[in-house]
Write an enzyme that holds these catalytic residues in place. Structure first.
Site, PDB file in Angstrom:
ATOM      1  CG  ASN A   7      -1.798   1.147   1.415  1.00  0.00           C
ATOM      2  OD1 ASN A   7      -1.742   2.117   0.514  1.00  0.00           O
ATOM      3  ND2 ASN A   7      -2.211   1.499   2.573  1.00  0.00           N
ATOM      4  CD1 TRP A   8       3.885   1.344  -2.618  1.00  0.00           C
ATOM      5  CD2 TRP A   8       4.261   2.581  -4.455  1.00  0.00           C
ATOM      6  NE1 TRP A   8       4.818   0.662  -3.468  1.00  0.00           N
ATOM      7  CE2 TRP A   8       5.130   1.349  -4.493  1.00  0.00           C
ATOM      8  CE3 TRP A   8       4.133   3.589  -5.430  1.00  0.00           C
ATOM      9  CZ2 TRP A   8       5.999   1.438  -5.540  1.00  0.00           C
ATOM     10  CZ3 TRP A   8       5.064   3.524  -6.516  1.00  0.00           C
ATOM     11  CH2 TRP A   8       6.058   2.225  -6.382  1.00  0.00           C
ATOM     12  CE  LYS A   9      -0.094   3.578   4.875  1.00  0.00           C
ATOM     13  NZ  LYS A   9       0.049   3.609   6.328  1.00  0.00           N
ATOM     14  CG  HIS A  92      -5.999   2.269   5.419  1.00  0.00           C
ATOM     15  ND1 HIS A  92      -5.380   3.303   6.214  1.00  0.00           N
ATOM     16  CD2 HIS A  92      -4.831   1.550   5.085  1.00  0.00           C
ATOM     17  CE1 HIS A  92      -4.099   3.157   6.593  1.00  0.00           C
ATOM     18  NE2 HIS A  92      -3.684   1.761   5.949  1.00  0.00           N
ATOM     19  CD  GLU A  94      -2.788   5.603   6.653  1.00  0.00           C
ATOM     20  OE1 GLU A  94      -2.983   6.068   5.558  1.00  0.00           O
ATOM     21  OE2 GLU A  94      -1.812   5.422   7.399  1.00  0.00           O
ATOM     22  CD  GLU A 164      -3.298  -2.191   7.772  1.00  0.00           C
ATOM     23  OE1 GLU A 164      -2.361  -2.402   7.277  1.00  0.00           O
ATOM     24  OE2 GLU A 164      -4.200  -1.110   7.071  1.00  0.00           O
ATOM     25  N   GLY A 170       2.797   2.653  10.810  1.00  0.00           N
ATOM     26  CA  GLY A 170       3.595   3.462  10.595  1.00  0.00           C
ATOM     27  C   GLY A 170       4.564   3.800  11.676  1.00  0.00           C
ATOM     28  CB  SER A 209       5.300  -1.638  11.932  1.00  0.00           C
ATOM     29  OG  SER A 209       5.037  -0.231  12.334  1.00  0.00           O
ATOM     30  N   GLY A 230       2.622  -0.971   4.224  1.00  0.00           N
ATOM     31  CA  GLY A 230       2.908   0.398   3.822  1.00  0.00           C
ATOM     32  C   GLY A 230       4.421   0.776   3.557  1.00  0.00           C
ATOM     33  N   GLY A 231       4.944   1.159   4.389  1.00  0.00           N
ATOM     34  CA  GLY A 231       6.347   2.004   4.397  1.00  0.00           C
ATOM     35  C   GLY A 231       7.222   0.811   3.692  1.00  0.00           C
TER      36      GLY A 231
HETATM   37  P1  PGA Z   1       2.805   0.335   7.555  1.00  0.00           P
HETATM   38  O1  PGA Z   1       1.478   0.946   7.010  1.00  0.00           O
HETATM   39  O2  PGA Z   1       3.418  -1.029   6.879  1.00  0.00           O
HETATM   40  O3  PGA Z   1       3.722   1.555   7.016  1.00  0.00           O
HETATM   41  O4  PGA Z   1       2.862   0.423   8.917  1.00  0.00           O
HETATM   42  C1  PGA Z   1       0.495  -0.443   6.723  1.00  0.00           C
HETATM   43  C2  PGA Z   1      -0.650   0.148   6.312  1.00  0.00           C
HETATM   44  O5  PGA Z   1      -1.406   1.146   6.883  1.00  0.00           O
HETATM   45  O6  PGA Z   1      -1.552  -0.386   5.268  1.00  0.00           O
END
Ligand code: PGA
Length: 249
Positions: A7-9, A92, A94, A164, A170, A209, A230-231
């Site tokens: 997930n590149w956000k 998600h 966010e 999550e 993150g 993470s 994500g990251g």
């Molecule tokens: P992260 O994000 O791996 O950077 O913690 C995961 C996500 O929000 O899908």
């Protein structure tokens, strides 16, 4: 099967897309692994064109709650399909937190996705407060019961769930192995109250993470079918290592 979903956000450039495409084009995906990349929408079609005939599938990170039409700025399910998406992330944390997306809207998005043949990756997760005060299980059960009631369990046949915990996204802090396995079991049990068949086959991914160092440990836990990342999915070396780590999971 183990799922690795990136997930590149709101990150990524044309240059980064080109680097990824070049490496991934020749990359051998392990036979028991599904890889999905969810770049920003601007990079979806470039990826689709450059990864054609590759085992890597593509997803969007958001979807309109309505069909195509006079909805300025919205991207409909048909458009996402047309650009090469087979999957879409919905719910998600966010989007729930920063854009006030709640069950009614998420259910409309879910319906748009499934009607168009896009597979939803539906995210759930509790806050640090809920984790600390012991209400995480109840909170997650409510999130599931609410969305299933608003969508109908039969629509979940091709869906995936990503657990999550918000406090692990993150932050560099992952949930412990026990917290993850217990919660994934709880999620499967909660779905089984709606449909034993769906609960048996539903992929339940962990997110928060995940990185190349902890991935294979997490992927090998009971009831964990892979990760939403994500990251670490933004770096080509890390992303390849995440894919490779499914071989040992
Ligand atoms: P992260 O994000 O791996 O950077 O913690 C995961 C996500 O929000 O899908």
């Amino acid at each position: 099967m183990t799922w690795v979903i990136g997930n590149w956000k709101s990150n990524g450039s044309i240059a980064q897309q080109q680097t990824f495409a070049e490496v991934l084009r020749g990359y051998k995906i392990p036979s028991e692994t599904h890889v999905v990349l969810c770049p920003p929408i601007t990079l979806l079609y470039p990826f689709h064109q450059s990864l054609i005939n590759n085992d890597i599938k593509l997803g969007a990170q958001n979807i309109s709650a309505t069909e195509s039409g006079a909805y300025t700025g919205e991207l409909s399910a048909e458009m996402l399909k047309d650009s090469g998406a087979d999957f879409v992330i919905i719910g998600h944390s966010e989007r729930r937190e920063y854009y006030q997306e709640e069950t009614v809207l998420l259910a409309a998005k879910f319906r748009q996705a499934t009607t168009a043949g896009l597979r939803p990756i539906f995210c759930i997760g509790e806050s640090l407060l809920a984790r600390k005060n012991g209400t995480a299980d109840g909170y997650i059960k409510q999130q599931i019961d609410d969305i299933v009631a608003a969508t109908d369990i039969s629509a979940w046949e091709n869906a995936l769930v990503a657990y999550e915990p918000i406090w692990a996204i993150g932050t560099g802090e992952t949930a412990t192995s026990k917290q993850i396995s217990d919660m994934h079991q709880h999620i499967r049990n909660t779905f089984s109250k709606h449909s034993a068949t769906i609960a048996r086959t539903l992929p339940i991914l962990y997110g928060g993470s995940v990185n190349p160092n902890n991935a294979s440990g997490i992927f090998s836990l009971d009831n964990v079918d892979g990760g939403l990342i994500g990251g670490a999915s933004l770096h080509i070396d890390d992303f390849c290592q995440l894919i490779a780590s499914t071989d040992t999971a």
